[in-house]
Scaffold this motif. Structure first.
Motif, PDB file in Angstrom:
ATOM      1  N   LEU A  92      -8.027   0.759  -8.944  1.00  0.00           N
ATOM      2  CA  LEU A  92      -8.686   1.446  -9.463  1.00  0.00           C
ATOM      3  C   LEU A  92      -7.392   1.061 -10.291  1.00  0.00           C
ATOM      4  N   ARG A  93      -6.263   1.530 -10.168  1.00  0.00           N
ATOM      5  CA  ARG A  93      -5.003   0.875 -11.223  1.00  0.00           C
ATOM      6  C   ARG A  93      -5.151  -0.257 -11.965  1.00  0.00           C
ATOM      7  N   ASP A 146     -18.787   2.090  -5.727  1.00  0.00           N
ATOM      8  CA  ASP A 146     -17.880   3.130  -5.789  1.00  0.00           C
ATOM      9  C   ASP A 146     -17.989   4.615  -6.915  1.00  0.00           C
ATOM     10  N   ARG A 194      -8.148   0.857  -2.375  1.00  0.00           N
ATOM     11  CA  ARG A 194      -9.081   1.460  -3.548  1.00  0.00           C
ATOM     12  C   ARG A 194      -8.379   1.704  -4.681  1.00  0.00           C
ATOM     13  N   THR A 195      -7.229   2.783  -4.734  1.00  0.00           N
ATOM     14  CA  THR A 195      -6.675   3.313  -5.743  1.00  0.00           C
ATOM     15  C   THR A 195      -5.140   2.494  -6.238  1.00  0.00           C
ATOM     16  N   LEU A 196      -5.776   1.199  -5.391  1.00  0.00           N
ATOM     17  CA  LEU A 196      -5.043  -0.029  -6.063  1.00  0.00           C
ATOM     18  C   LEU A 196      -5.785  -0.962  -7.322  1.00  0.00           C
ATOM     19  N   GLY A 240      -0.995   2.522  -3.065  1.00  0.00           N
ATOM     20  CA  GLY A 240      -1.642   3.424  -2.701  1.00  0.00           C
ATOM     21  C   GLY A 240      -2.591   2.579  -1.986  1.00  0.00           C
ATOM     22  N   ASP A 241      -3.596   2.728  -0.890  1.00  0.00           N
ATOM     23  CA  ASP A 241      -4.561   1.938  -0.677  1.00  0.00           C
ATOM     24  C   ASP A 241      -5.074   0.853  -1.605  1.00  0.00           C
ATOM     25  N   GLU A 257     -16.144   6.322  -8.370  1.00  0.00           N
ATOM     26  CA  GLU A 257     -15.782   6.598  -9.445  1.00  0.00           C
ATOM     27  C   GLU A 257     -15.200   5.240 -10.470  1.00  0.00           C
ATOM     28  N   TYR A 303       0.225  -1.125   0.010  1.00  0.00           N
ATOM     29  CA  TYR A 303      -0.034   0.112   0.446  1.00  0.00           C
ATOM     30  C   TYR A 303       0.858   1.310   0.214  1.00  0.00           C
TER      31      TYR A 303
END
Length: 158
Positions: A16-17, A75, A12-14, A9-10, A77, A5
């Protein structure tokens, strides 16, 4: 050693990536399948074949991250990303279909979908069956509908 992380990132960020990378890779393959063959029938068959092959790749779970998993994520996004990805995919198909219309291969009301094949993957249909279904779908789209279709006095089914 840094943690996952702290580098990416967290969760959620992971996610999305991963979703973006997945969409780019699968989207590039779909676009290549759709625009590489000069004949629209071959392009549609290749596009449907790609949908089956990418959803049944060896070593991966049946289905598609974009169709099976991401829609379940609550979510905003992620939902917007999926909405944009679908719009982009539809635009690609529309562009290819317009090419077919402009070359006289098909009339202006042609449409195609791959979601059904992906859903059959989720339900456990074997890859061989899905690939056959993709070919048959292309035949169904072109042969019965346009049998005897004449454009500018020319039989367009031959």
């Amino acid at each position: 050693m840094q943690g996952l992380y702290s580098v990416f990132g967290d969760k959620r960020t992971l996610f999305l990536r991963v979703l973006r990378a997945y969409a780019e890779r699968k989207g590039a393959g779909a676009a290549k399948a759709l625009f590489s063959p000069p004949a629209l029938r071959d392009a549609i068959a290749g596009f449907l074949r790609h949908a089956v092959e990418s959803a049944t790749e060896e070593g991966s779970v049946p289905g598609c991250l974009m169709v099976c998993v991401a829609p379940l994520v609550d979510d905003a996004e992620v939902r917007q990303f999926l909405k944009d990805a679908v719009a982009g995919g539809v635009a690609l198909v529309e562009r290819r279909v317009c090419d077919g219309i402009s070359t006289g291969e098909i009339p202006s009301d042609f449409s195609v979908t791959t979601r059904g094949l992906t859903m059959h993957t989720q339900l456990g249909a074997p890859r061989k069956t899905l690939l056959r279904d993709a070919e048959e779908a292309a035949e169904l789209v072109f042969l019965p509908r346009f049998k005897g279709w004449v454009r500018d006095g020319k039989d367009m089914t031959r």
